[in-house]
Motif scaffolding. Structure first.
Motif, PDB file in Angstrom:
ATOM      1  N   ARG A 192       0.831  -1.204   0.000  1.00  0.00           N
ATOM      2  CA  ARG A 192       0.000   0.000   0.000  1.00  0.00           C
ATOM      3  C   ARG A 192       0.867   1.257   0.000  1.00  0.00           C
ATOM      4  O   ARG A 192       0.590   2.205  -0.739  1.00  0.00           O
ATOM      5  CB  ARG A 192      -0.953  -0.010   1.202  1.00  0.00           C
ATOM      6  CG  ARG A 192      -2.075  -1.003   1.012  1.00  0.00           C
ATOM      7  CD  ARG A 192      -3.034  -1.219   2.141  1.00  0.00           C
ATOM      8  NE  ARG A 192      -3.029  -0.376   3.309  1.00  0.00           N
ATOM      9  CZ  ARG A 192      -3.750  -0.625   4.391  1.00  0.00           C
ATOM     10  NH1 ARG A 192      -4.537  -1.703   4.449  1.00  0.00           N
ATOM     11  NH2 ARG A 192      -3.701   0.178   5.431  1.00  0.00           N
ATOM     12  N   SER A 193       1.923   1.260   0.794  1.00  0.00           N
ATOM     13  CA  SER A 193       2.819   2.404   0.853  1.00  0.00           C
ATOM     14  C   SER A 193       3.555   2.605  -0.476  1.00  0.00           C
ATOM     15  O   SER A 193       3.704   3.737  -0.962  1.00  0.00           O
ATOM     16  CB  SER A 193       3.819   2.231   1.995  1.00  0.00           C
ATOM     17  OG  SER A 193       4.696   3.318   2.055  1.00  0.00           O
ATOM     18  N   PHE A 201       0.433   3.848  -2.970  1.00  0.00           N
ATOM     19  CA  PHE A 201      -0.345   5.031  -2.608  1.00  0.00           C
ATOM     20  C   PHE A 201       0.505   6.194  -2.106  1.00  0.00           C
ATOM     21  O   PHE A 201       0.140   7.348  -2.306  1.00  0.00           O
ATOM     22  CB  PHE A 201      -1.403   4.680  -1.557  1.00  0.00           C
ATOM     23  CG  PHE A 201      -2.435   3.703  -2.046  1.00  0.00           C
ATOM     24  CD1 PHE A 201      -3.062   3.861  -3.259  1.00  0.00           C
ATOM     25  CD2 PHE A 201      -2.769   2.605  -1.278  1.00  0.00           C
ATOM     26  CE1 PHE A 201      -4.010   2.957  -3.714  1.00  0.00           C
ATOM     27  CE2 PHE A 201      -3.721   1.692  -1.711  1.00  0.00           C
ATOM     28  CZ  PHE A 201      -4.347   1.866  -2.933  1.00  0.00           C
ATOM     29  N   ASP A 253      -2.049   6.195   5.880  1.00  0.00           N
ATOM     30  CA  ASP A 253      -2.562   4.915   5.397  1.00  0.00           C
ATOM     31  C   ASP A 253      -3.016   4.035   6.554  1.00  0.00           C
ATOM     32  O   ASP A 253      -4.058   3.401   6.478  1.00  0.00           O
ATOM     33  CB  ASP A 253      -1.492   4.196   4.567  1.00  0.00           C
ATOM     34  CG  ASP A 253      -1.960   2.831   4.096  1.00  0.00           C
ATOM     35  OD1 ASP A 253      -3.083   2.730   3.567  1.00  0.00           O
ATOM     36  OD2 ASP A 253      -1.207   1.860   4.261  1.00  0.00           O
ATOM     37  N   ASP A 289      -4.906   3.824   9.256  1.00  0.00           N
ATOM     38  CA  ASP A 289      -5.966   4.732   9.685  1.00  0.00           C
ATOM     39  C   ASP A 289      -6.855   4.182  10.793  1.00  0.00           C
ATOM     40  O   ASP A 289      -7.902   4.742  11.091  1.00  0.00           O
ATOM     41  CB  ASP A 289      -6.830   5.115   8.485  1.00  0.00           C
ATOM     42  CG  ASP A 289      -7.465   3.910   7.805  1.00  0.00           C
ATOM     43  OD1 ASP A 289      -7.274   2.770   8.284  1.00  0.00           O
ATOM     44  OD2 ASP A 289      -8.156   4.108   6.790  1.00  0.00           O
ATOM     45  N   ARG A 315      -8.778   0.435  -0.654  1.00  0.00           N
ATOM     46  CA  ARG A 315      -7.338   0.189  -0.748  1.00  0.00           C
ATOM     47  C   ARG A 315      -7.031  -0.825  -1.863  1.00  0.00           C
ATOM     48  O   ARG A 315      -6.220  -1.721  -1.700  1.00  0.00           O
ATOM     49  CB  ARG A 315      -6.756  -0.301   0.575  1.00  0.00           C
ATOM     50  CG  ARG A 315      -6.833   0.676   1.740  1.00  0.00           C
ATOM     51  CD  ARG A 315      -5.970   1.910   1.512  1.00  0.00           C
ATOM     52  NE  ARG A 315      -5.659   2.602   2.747  1.00  0.00           N
ATOM     53  CZ  ARG A 315      -6.378   3.602   3.246  1.00  0.00           C
ATOM     54  NH1 ARG A 315      -7.453   4.022   2.619  1.00  0.00           N
ATOM     55  NH2 ARG A 315      -6.005   4.178   4.370  1.00  0.00           N
TER      56      ARG A 315
END
Length: 147
Positions: free
Chosen positions: A24-25, A28, A38, A40, A77
């Motif tokens: 994800r990092s 995004f 991210d 969250d 996501r």
């Protein structure tokens, strides 16, 4: 073809959690050059869909039951590693994610907050635009629903 694992937060191994946060990092935050939070606090409530290609995590979504994120169930996501995007794994990922929502949450109504440039991609999965464009973390988004 992808191999999928579907897990609740407490079923994820430390390695799986690390890899999904890394993916994800990578996309995004780094690729899209977007600084945002991210991690969250919502991952613990989500069902996680992990897609593996040759034993490497390359695709991922998180799913929420109705009433948690939106009034309807939701998929978020949605991410596929840049190195395998040419293989069109996003379509496989969405098919599995939709089927999992239907099976686990007993609904076919799904709402997503989609990056606007992916509108046509989501339309191929029967999502329809239901909002005007809005900015989320300075990226144009639209709300889309599937019934």
């Amino acid at each position: 073809m992808l191999t999928f694992k579907i897990k609740r937060f407490n079923e994820l191994s430390l390695q799986e959690l690390y890899k999904l946060l890394q993916l994800r990092s990578e996309v995004f935050v780094v690729e899209q050059n977007c600084v945002y939070q991210d991690v969250d606090g919502k991952d613990e409530k989500a069902l996680h869909v992990l897609g593996f290609f040759e034993d490497e995590l390359v695709a991922y979504t998180r799913l929420f039951d109705k009433g948690y994120y939106f009034e309807e169930a939701s998929i978020g996501r949605v991410v596929v590693s840049e190195k395998v995007r040419a293989k069109k794994f996003g379509h496989e990922l969405m098919k599995v994610s939709i089927a999992t929502v239907e099976q686990e949450f007993k609904t076919s109504e799904i709402t997503i907050s989609a990056q606007e440039y992916l509108k046509k991609f989501y339309e191929t999965h029967q999502f329809e635009q239901t909002s005007e464009m809005y900015l989320e973390d300075d990226i144009p988004h639209i709300q889309m629903k599937r019934k």
